[in-house]
Design a protein around this motif. Structure first.
Motif, PDB file in Angstrom:
ATOM      1  N   PHE A  32      -5.970   7.965   2.724  1.00  0.00           N
ATOM      2  CA  PHE A  32      -5.656   7.094   3.655  1.00  0.00           C
ATOM      3  C   PHE A  32      -4.420   6.086   2.993  1.00  0.00           C
ATOM      4  O   PHE A  32      -3.539   5.758   3.658  1.00  0.00           O
ATOM      5  N   VAL A  33      -4.465   5.784   1.733  1.00  0.00           N
ATOM      6  CA  VAL A  33      -3.432   4.933   0.964  1.00  0.00           C
ATOM      7  C   VAL A  33      -2.204   5.703   0.893  1.00  0.00           C
ATOM      8  O   VAL A  33      -1.273   5.145   1.060  1.00  0.00           O
ATOM      9  N   ASP A  34      -2.424   7.126   0.789  1.00  0.00           N
ATOM     10  CA  ASP A  34      -1.161   7.728   0.736  1.00  0.00           C
ATOM     11  C   ASP A  34      -0.477   7.827   2.221  1.00  0.00           C
ATOM     12  O   ASP A  34       0.880   7.803   2.152  1.00  0.00           O
ATOM     13  N   LEU A  35      -1.201   8.083   3.180  1.00  0.00           N
ATOM     14  CA  LEU A  35      -0.676   7.752   4.486  1.00  0.00           C
ATOM     15  C   LEU A  35      -0.280   6.191   4.906  1.00  0.00           C
ATOM     16  O   LEU A  35       0.609   6.091   5.701  1.00  0.00           O
ATOM     17  N   ASN A  36      -0.969   5.404   4.253  1.00  0.00           N
ATOM     18  CA  ASN A  36      -0.624   3.801   4.671  1.00  0.00           C
ATOM     19  C   ASN A  36      -0.443   3.067   3.313  1.00  0.00           C
ATOM     20  O   ASN A  36      -1.460   2.102   3.051  1.00  0.00           O
ATOM     21  N   PRO A  37       0.633   2.987   2.660  1.00  0.00           N
ATOM     22  CA  PRO A  37       0.682   2.218   1.345  1.00  0.00           C
ATOM     23  C   PRO A  37       0.526   0.836   1.404  1.00  0.00           C
ATOM     24  O   PRO A  37       0.095   0.139   0.513  1.00  0.00           O
ATOM     25  N   ASP A  38       0.896   0.356   2.730  1.00  0.00           N
ATOM     26  CA  ASP A  38       0.598  -1.169   2.869  1.00  0.00           C
ATOM     27  C   ASP A  38      -0.862  -1.591   2.616  1.00  0.00           C
ATOM     28  O   ASP A  38      -0.950  -2.509   2.262  1.00  0.00           O
TER      29      ASP A  38
END
Length: 58
Positions: A32-38
């Protein structure tokens, strides 16, 4: 009701009967963080909260 409740309810409805490992959850959070770094900071806070949840029981 918070906005996040809808997502939590969907998770419970779709996957509430499943059993998952913490390794699986950690992998999904990383993806998830890889796809949504914000969302790196909120996910880090959630992971820390979950990791330390049982400290209050002692």
């Amino acid at each position: 009701m918070y906005f996040t409740d809808r997502g939590i309810e969907e998770l419970e409805t779709r996957r509430g009967e499943e059993e998952v490992s913490l390794a699986w959850l950690a992998d999904r959070l990383r993806a998830f963080v890889d796809l949504n770094p914000d969302f790196e900071v909120p996910i880090e806070r959630l992971a820390t909260f979950l990791a330390r949840d049982d400290e209050d029981d002692e």
